[in-house]
Design a protein around this motif. Structure first.
Motif, PDB file in Angstrom:
ATOM      1  N   ARG A  15       0.828  -1.213   0.000  1.00  8.58           N
ATOM      2  CA  ARG A  15       0.000   0.000   0.000  1.00  8.58           C
ATOM      3  C   ARG A  15       0.859   1.258   0.000  1.00  8.58           C
ATOM      4  O   ARG A  15       0.493   2.269  -0.597  1.00  8.58           O
ATOM      5  CB  ARG A  15      -0.946  -0.009   1.190  1.00  8.58           C
ATOM      6  CG  ARG A  15      -2.006  -1.102   1.093  1.00  8.58           C
ATOM      7  CD  ARG A  15      -3.066  -0.962   2.148  1.00  8.58           C
ATOM      8  NE  ARG A  15      -4.080  -1.996   2.029  1.00  8.58           N
ATOM      9  CZ  ARG A  15      -5.185  -2.042   2.776  1.00  8.58           C
ATOM     10  NH1 ARG A  15      -5.397  -1.124   3.705  1.00  8.58           N
ATOM     11  NH2 ARG A  15      -6.066  -3.013   2.599  1.00  8.58           N
ATOM     12  N   ASP A  16       2.006   1.206   0.671  1.00  6.95           N
ATOM     13  CA  ASP A  16       2.919   2.345   0.656  1.00  6.95           C
ATOM     14  C   ASP A  16       3.425   2.607  -0.761  1.00  6.95           C
ATOM     15  O   ASP A  16       3.527   3.756  -1.188  1.00  6.95           O
ATOM     16  CB  ASP A  16       4.095   2.082   1.590  1.00  6.95           C
ATOM     17  CG  ASP A  16       3.675   1.813   3.007  1.00  6.95           C
ATOM     18  OD1 ASP A  16       3.790   2.713   3.850  1.00  6.95           O
ATOM     19  OD2 ASP A  16       3.221   0.684   3.278  1.00  6.95           O
ATOM     20  N   LEU A  18       1.933   1.688  -3.612  1.00  8.50           N
ATOM     21  CA  LEU A  18       0.807   2.172  -4.409  1.00  8.50           C
ATOM     22  C   LEU A  18       0.567   3.660  -4.153  1.00  8.50           C
ATOM     23  O   LEU A  18       0.317   4.437  -5.084  1.00  8.50           O
ATOM     24  CB  LEU A  18      -0.454   1.372  -4.074  1.00  8.50           C
ATOM     25  CG  LEU A  18      -0.489  -0.080  -4.570  1.00  8.50           C
ATOM     26  CD1 LEU A  18      -1.587  -0.868  -3.867  1.00  8.50           C
ATOM     27  CD2 LEU A  18      -0.676  -0.139  -6.088  1.00  8.50           C
ATOM     28  N   ARG A  19       0.668   4.057  -2.903  1.00  7.46           N
ATOM     29  CA  ARG A  19       0.472   5.465  -2.555  1.00  7.46           C
ATOM     30  C   ARG A  19       1.578   6.334  -3.136  1.00  7.46           C
ATOM     31  O   ARG A  19       1.315   7.450  -3.624  1.00  7.46           O
ATOM     32  CB  ARG A  19       0.414   5.630  -1.039  1.00  7.46           C
ATOM     33  CG  ARG A  19       0.077   7.042  -0.579  1.00  7.46           C
ATOM     34  CD  ARG A  19      -0.118   7.101   0.936  1.00  7.46           C
ATOM     35  NE  ARG A  19      -0.532   8.428   1.338  1.00  7.46           N
ATOM     36  CZ  ARG A  19       0.310   9.432   1.562  1.00  7.46           C
ATOM     37  NH1 ARG A  19       1.609   9.229   1.420  1.00  7.46           N
ATOM     38  NH2 ARG A  19      -0.144  10.613   1.928  1.00  7.46           N
ATOM     39  N   ALA A  20       2.809   5.859  -3.104  1.00  7.43           N
ATOM     40  CA  ALA A  20       3.921   6.625  -3.664  1.00  7.43           C
ATOM     41  C   ALA A  20       3.709   6.879  -5.151  1.00  7.43           C
ATOM     42  O   ALA A  20       3.971   7.978  -5.655  1.00  7.43           O
ATOM     43  CB  ALA A  20       5.232   5.885  -3.425  1.00  7.43           C
ATOM     44  N   ALA A  22       0.847   7.003  -6.774  1.00  5.87           N
ATOM     45  CA  ALA A  22      -0.222   7.983  -6.935  1.00  5.87           C
ATOM     46  C   ALA A  22       0.261   9.393  -6.607  1.00  5.87           C
ATOM     47  O   ALA A  22      -0.144  10.367  -7.254  1.00  5.87           O
ATOM     48  CB  ALA A  22      -1.408   7.613  -6.042  1.00  5.87           C
ATOM     49  N   GLN A  23       1.129   9.519  -5.613  1.00  8.30           N
ATOM     50  CA  GLN A  23       1.637  10.828  -5.188  1.00  8.30           C
ATOM     51  C   GLN A  23       2.397  11.544  -6.305  1.00  8.30           C
ATOM     52  O   GLN A  23       2.405  12.773  -6.358  1.00  8.30           O
ATOM     53  CB  GLN A  23       2.545  10.663  -3.977  1.00  8.30           C
ATOM     54  CG  GLN A  23       1.824  10.381  -2.671  1.00  8.30           C
ATOM     55  CD  GLN A  23       1.318  11.649  -2.004  1.00  8.30           C
ATOM     56  OE1 GLN A  23       2.043  12.618  -1.875  1.00  8.30           O
ATOM     57  NE2 GLN A  23       0.062  11.632  -1.596  1.00  8.30           N
ATOM     58  N   GLU A 206       9.763   4.098  -0.889  1.00  9.73           N
ATOM     59  CA  GLU A 206       8.331   4.410  -0.740  1.00  9.73           C
ATOM     60  C   GLU A 206       8.007   5.024   0.618  1.00  9.73           C
ATOM     61  O   GLU A 206       6.911   5.563   0.814  1.00  9.73           O
ATOM     62  CB  GLU A 206       7.484   3.154  -0.981  1.00  9.73           C
ATOM     63  CG  GLU A 206       7.425   2.158   0.164  1.00  9.73           C
ATOM     64  CD  GLU A 206       8.637   1.254   0.284  1.00  9.73           C
ATOM     65  OE1 GLU A 206       8.555   0.255   1.021  1.00  9.73           O
ATOM     66  OE2 GLU A 206       9.671   1.539  -0.361  1.00  9.73           O
ATOM     67  N   GLU A 210       7.312  12.305   0.941  1.00  5.97           N
ATOM     68  CA  GLU A 210       6.643  13.573   1.196  1.00  5.97           C
ATOM     69  C   GLU A 210       7.200  14.242   2.447  1.00  5.97           C
ATOM     70  O   GLU A 210       7.647  13.565   3.374  1.00  5.97           O
ATOM     71  CB  GLU A 210       5.133  13.362   1.341  1.00  5.97           C
ATOM     72  CG  GLU A 210       4.748  12.374   2.424  1.00  5.97           C
ATOM     73  CD  GLU A 210       3.279  12.009   2.358  1.00  5.97           C
ATOM     74  OE1 GLU A 210       2.472  12.887   2.019  1.00  5.97           O
ATOM     75  OE2 GLU A 210       2.957  10.856   2.647  1.00  5.97           O
ATOM     76  N   ARG A 229      11.036   9.904  -3.476  1.00  7.07           N
ATOM     77  CA  ARG A 229      10.076  10.326  -4.500  1.00  7.07           C
ATOM     78  C   ARG A 229      10.674  10.226  -5.897  1.00  7.07           C
ATOM     79  O   ARG A 229       9.986   9.897  -6.867  1.00  7.07           O
ATOM     80  CB  ARG A 229       9.640  11.755  -4.193  1.00  7.07           C
ATOM     81  CG  ARG A 229       8.490  12.285  -5.016  1.00  7.07           C
ATOM     82  CD  ARG A 229       8.152  13.709  -4.600  1.00  7.07           C
ATOM     83  NE  ARG A 229       6.977  14.196  -5.284  1.00  7.07           N
ATOM     84  CZ  ARG A 229       5.738  14.093  -4.833  1.00  7.07           C
ATOM     85  NH1 ARG A 229       5.524  13.507  -3.669  1.00  7.07           N
ATOM     86  NH2 ARG A 229       4.720  14.560  -5.521  1.00  7.07           N
TER      87      ARG A 229
END
Length: 241
Positions: A15-16, A18-20, A22-23, A206, A210, A229
């Protein structure tokens, strides 16, 4: 661009990842270990964790998952693939990358913010870094000691396929392992294949995507922590170029 993230039984950081993705403006696609297709993704991330409980060896069972047959074929065809921690172990077990991972030399789990020197910025996952730049990425592993025979190590060095190397500056590590946290040969933290589309590394980009949540910046006393990132923006750039 669609970037797939594979979940195996025991995966922790899917999930980390996947979030990265998307970010940074990519389209994250969840992939399952039993899938027989990559669902038209443009790149793949094998995230960290303890797939199949790390039985036999870390990553040894995952290489036989149905989805890995598709990943191997796609990687051999040029698709960018990133293996993070357990994902790096799986890439080695799948023979997409040379060498192997064994238990840390100090026989302990390690978790800390780890400085890395970028040795190769010409891969699909590192094009937004500069050669010899020092970045800071979280590191957490138990089987993180990279090993290979002397011939393989010499080949990696000669062909500039060492992508990241551990450097001094970390804190809260086992005594005697401040610079090389797990005893990896040549201080290797990450490597690439000959083509530069497949990269594996032990630290976790990941977890550094941010401001406010990534590693400390020791010179400024703040937590900017966004070095990870650029792994994901690098691959997006490589896919559109």
């Amino acid at each position: 661009m669609r970037i797939g993230v594979v979940t195996f039984p025991g995966t922790l950081d899917d999930r980390d990842a996947l979030r990265a993705i998307a970010q940074v403006g990519g389209e994250p696609v969840a992939l399952w270990h039993a899938d027989d297709t990559l669902h038209d993704v443009d790149a793949v991330v094998l995230p960290g964790g303890f797939s199949y409980g790390d039985y036999l060896r870390a990553g040894a069972i995952s290489r036989f998952a149905p989805v890995m047959g598709r990943v191997v074929d796609a990687a051999n065809g040029g698709m960018p693939v990133l293996g993070i921690c357990n994902g790096f172990q799986i890439l080695c077990e799948s023979h997409l990358l040379p060498g192997s991972m064994i238990k840390n030399a100090h026989r302990s789990f390690i978790c800390r913010d780890q400085p890395l020197r970028v040795e190769n910025s010409a891969t699909a996952w590192t094009s937004e870094f500069a050669d010899q730049e020092v970045i800071r990425i979280p590191l957490k592993n138990q089987d993180g000691q990279y090993v290979a025979d002397e011939r393989t190590l010499a080949q990696l060095e000669d062909e500039n396929r060492v992508v990241f190397r551990y450097v001094a500056g970390a804190t809260h590590g086992p005594a005697g392992f401040e610079e090389n946290p797990n005893g990896s040969r040549h201080g290797i933290a990450g490597v690439t294949n000959e083509r530069g589309n497949v990269v594996g590394l032990m630290p976790h980009p990941e977890h550094a995507i941010e401001p406010g949540f990534g590693p400390d910046e020791p010179d400024r006393g703040t937590r900017t922590g966004t070095d990870g990132r650029r792994f994901f923006t690098s691959v997006l750039g490589s896919l559109v170029s």
